[in-house]
Design a protein around this motif. Sequence first.
Motif, PDB file in Angstrom:
ATOM      1  N   TYR A   1      23.166 -64.791  48.123  1.00  0.00           N
ATOM      2  CA  TYR A   1      22.607 -64.396  49.414  1.00  0.00           C
ATOM      3  C   TYR A   1      23.604 -63.514  50.141  1.00  0.00           C
ATOM      4  CZ  TYR A   1      19.257 -68.160  48.591  1.00  0.00           C
ATOM      5  OH  TYR A   1      18.294 -68.965  48.043  1.00  0.00           O
ATOM      6  N   GLN A   2      23.117 -62.386  50.636  1.00  0.00           N
ATOM      7  CA  GLN A   2      23.884 -61.564  51.550  1.00  0.00           C
ATOM      8  C   GLN A   2      23.451 -61.914  52.969  1.00  0.00           C
ATOM      9  OE1 GLN A   2      24.355 -57.320  50.227  1.00  0.00           O
ATOM     10  NE2 GLN A   2      22.728 -57.844  48.780  1.00  0.00           N
ATOM     11  N   TYR A   3      24.232 -61.474  53.932  1.00  0.00           N
ATOM     12  CA  TYR A   3      23.810 -61.721  55.308  1.00  0.00           C
ATOM     13  C   TYR A   3      24.420 -60.697  56.252  1.00  0.00           C
ATOM     14  CZ  TYR A   3      28.378 -64.114  55.764  1.00  0.00           C
ATOM     15  OH  TYR A   3      29.724 -64.422  55.771  1.00  0.00           O
ATOM     16  N   THR A   4      23.668 -60.439  57.306  1.00  0.00           N
ATOM     17  CA  THR A   4      24.176 -59.631  58.410  1.00  0.00           C
ATOM     18  C   THR A   4      24.560 -60.584  59.536  1.00  0.00           C
ATOM     19  OG1 THR A   4      21.950 -59.361  59.339  1.00  0.00           O
ATOM     20  CG2 THR A   4      22.718 -57.683  57.789  1.00  0.00           C
ATOM     21  N   VAL A   5      25.420 -60.121  60.418  1.00  0.00           N
ATOM     22  CA  VAL A   5      25.927 -61.018  61.455  1.00  0.00           C
ATOM     23  C   VAL A   5      26.074 -60.282  62.780  1.00  0.00           C
ATOM     24  CG1 VAL A   5      28.313 -60.554  60.730  1.00  0.00           C
ATOM     25  CG2 VAL A   5      27.797 -62.613  62.044  1.00  0.00           C
ATOM     26  N   ALA A   6      25.736 -60.984  63.839  1.00  0.00           N
ATOM     27  CA  ALA A   6      26.032 -60.548  65.209  1.00  0.00           C
ATOM     28  C   ALA A   6      26.688 -61.741  65.894  1.00  0.00           C
ATOM     29  CB  ALA A   6      24.758 -60.132  65.933  1.00  0.00           C
ATOM     30  N   ASN A   7      27.610 -61.482  66.807  1.00  0.00           N
ATOM     31  CA  ASN A   7      28.325 -62.610  67.416  1.00  0.00           C
ATOM     32  C   ASN A   7      28.511 -62.385  68.916  1.00  0.00           C
ATOM     33  OD1 ASN A   7      30.528 -60.617  66.442  1.00  0.00           O
ATOM     34  ND2 ASN A   7      31.620 -61.945  67.875  1.00  0.00           N
ATOM     35  N   LYS A   8      28.683 -63.472  69.596  1.00  0.00           N
ATOM     36  CA  LYS A   8      28.992 -63.420  71.020  1.00  0.00           C
ATOM     37  C   LYS A   8      29.924 -64.581  71.371  1.00  0.00           C
ATOM     38  CE  LYS A   8      24.859 -66.028  72.440  1.00  0.00           C
ATOM     39  NZ  LYS A   8      23.676 -66.028  73.326  1.00  0.00           N
ATOM     40  N   GLU A   9      30.678 -64.388  72.426  1.00  0.00           N
ATOM     41  CA  GLU A   9      31.640 -65.389  72.898  1.00  0.00           C
ATOM     42  C   GLU A   9      31.318 -65.698  74.356  1.00  0.00           C
ATOM     43  OE1 GLU A   9      36.342 -65.266  74.117  1.00  0.00           O
ATOM     44  OE2 GLU A   9      35.725 -64.192  72.295  1.00  0.00           O
ATOM     45  N   TYR A  10      31.258 -66.976  74.713  1.00  0.00           N
ATOM     46  CA  TYR A  10      30.850 -67.327  76.074  1.00  0.00           C
ATOM     47  C   TYR A  10      31.401 -68.708  76.440  1.00  0.00           C
ATOM     48  CZ  TYR A  10      27.434 -70.134  73.528  1.00  0.00           C
ATOM     49  OH  TYR A  10      26.858 -71.028  72.673  1.00  0.00           O
ATOM     50  N   VAL A  11      31.518 -68.941  77.721  1.00  0.00           N
ATOM     51  CA  VAL A  11      31.870 -70.259  78.257  1.00  0.00           C
ATOM     52  C   VAL A  11      30.610 -70.811  78.902  1.00  0.00           C
ATOM     53  CG1 VAL A  11      33.323 -71.556  79.849  1.00  0.00           C
ATOM     54  CG2 VAL A  11      34.257 -69.563  78.624  1.00  0.00           C
ATOM     55  N   ALA A  12      30.104 -71.930  78.385  1.00  0.00           N
ATOM     56  CA  ALA A  12      28.827 -72.478  78.832  1.00  0.00           C
ATOM     57  C   ALA A  12      29.044 -73.586  79.859  1.00  0.00           C
ATOM     58  CB  ALA A  12      28.051 -73.013  77.630  1.00  0.00           C
ATOM     59  N   TYR A  13      28.148 -73.595  80.846  1.00  0.00           N
ATOM     60  CA  TYR A  13      28.192 -74.631  81.887  1.00  0.00           C
ATOM     61  C   TYR A  13      26.814 -75.268  82.025  1.00  0.00           C
ATOM     62  CZ  TYR A  13      32.691 -72.698  83.375  1.00  0.00           C
ATOM     63  OH  TYR A  13      33.998 -72.279  83.415  1.00  0.00           O
ATOM     64  N   SER A  14      26.808 -76.497  82.474  1.00  0.00           N
ATOM     65  CA  SER A  14      25.571 -77.196  82.829  1.00  0.00           C
ATOM     66  C   SER A  14      25.746 -77.791  84.223  1.00  0.00           C
ATOM     67  CB  SER A  14      25.264 -78.294  81.812  1.00  0.00           C
ATOM     68  OG  SER A  14      26.234 -79.338  81.891  1.00  0.00           O
ATOM     69  N   HIS A  15      24.743 -78.550  84.688  1.00  0.00           N
ATOM     70  CA  HIS A  15      24.837 -79.132  86.032  1.00  0.00           C
ATOM     71  C   HIS A  15      25.932 -80.200  86.117  1.00  0.00           C
ATOM     72  CE1 HIS A  15      22.207 -81.829  83.773  1.00  0.00           C
ATOM     73  NE2 HIS A  15      22.594 -82.806  84.613  1.00  0.00           N
ATOM     74  N   THR A  16      26.399 -80.683  84.946  1.00  0.00           N
ATOM     75  CA  THR A  16      27.468 -81.691  84.940  1.00  0.00           C
ATOM     76  C   THR A  16      28.852 -81.070  84.769  1.00  0.00           C
ATOM     77  OG1 THR A  16      27.183 -82.026  82.562  1.00  0.00           O
ATOM     78  CG2 THR A  16      25.916 -83.456  84.039  1.00  0.00           C
ATOM     79  N   GLY A  17      28.902 -79.783  84.545  1.00  0.00           N
ATOM     80  CA  GLY A  17      30.192 -79.132  84.361  1.00  0.00           C
ATOM     81  C   GLY A  17      30.213 -78.275  83.104  1.00  0.00           C
TER      82      GLY A  17
END
Length: 303
Positions: free
Chosen positions: A220-236
């Motif tokens: 299997y070959q694959y293509t890739v896209a990526n992102k970096e983020y800091v996630a928050y919710s209502h609890t922090g």
Amino acid sequence: NHSPKTWNAAKKRVAFTASWLDIYRKVPKDLTQPTYTGAFISICCCVFMLFLFLSELTGFIATEIVNELYVDDPDKDSGGKIDVSLNISLPNLHCDLVGLDIQDEMGRHEVGHIDNSMKIALNNGQGCRFEGEFSINKVPGNFHVSTHSATAQPQNPDMTHLIHKLAFGEKLQVHTVQGAFNALGGANRLESNALASHDYILKIVPTVYEDLAGRQKFSYQYTVANKEYVAYSHTGRIIPAIWFRYDLSPITVKYTERRQPLYRFITSICAIIGGTFTVAGIIDSCIFTASEAWKKIQLGKLS
């Protein structure tokens, strides 16, 4: 018994028939005229034919890779599974905290997968290298490296990482096929935000390789896209992780190893020999005709 006259008549009839059927009539040597130009063209002709012959022979001996696209599941005997090989280093996260979780749309939800995997301590135990081989279902889903399986969650897990290998299916040992079988190999996120999550969106493309003997390998070959983020919710802030979200392409790529058939090689050789001799004969005839015409002009001036 046949008389000599009868034999002579038969020979004449055979000779007459041969004169009509023979398309390769012979010219007596005393009716031909050798020239230095003809000799030079003959040598060049032989060298050129030898070069083209060796080129065709090399192409005949060597194999070529032909690719095609079609819509189908090539590996129907896999039981709906895809083998995955993952090798990743997290230099700032202890091995006791590192785990692998697997989820998909068929309802699979596995936290802390440990089969066929191992952890190697790095940086005097401060970091960890995770190596694992596991299988996923042929449906959209994800697997992620996180601290979710740890008995006690750390406050600020550092998810900076270096991906050594992420591959699907069998390994293809073919140098002539240049594909994205390990597209994330060497991905370096050591300088990224230590508290950030990383999302790798993968589009997996089934790939088949068939050799001259008809043996098939499924990868299997694959293509890739990526992102970096800091996630928050209502609890922090949400605990970061390294996500590999995948989906399968309906298109299959097939590479087939082939060798040029013998009849095509023979046809090419005949075309080389016939074409070269024809062109060389035309060139020699033009040069000879021009030379004879020039000689006549010179003789006319002298007279």
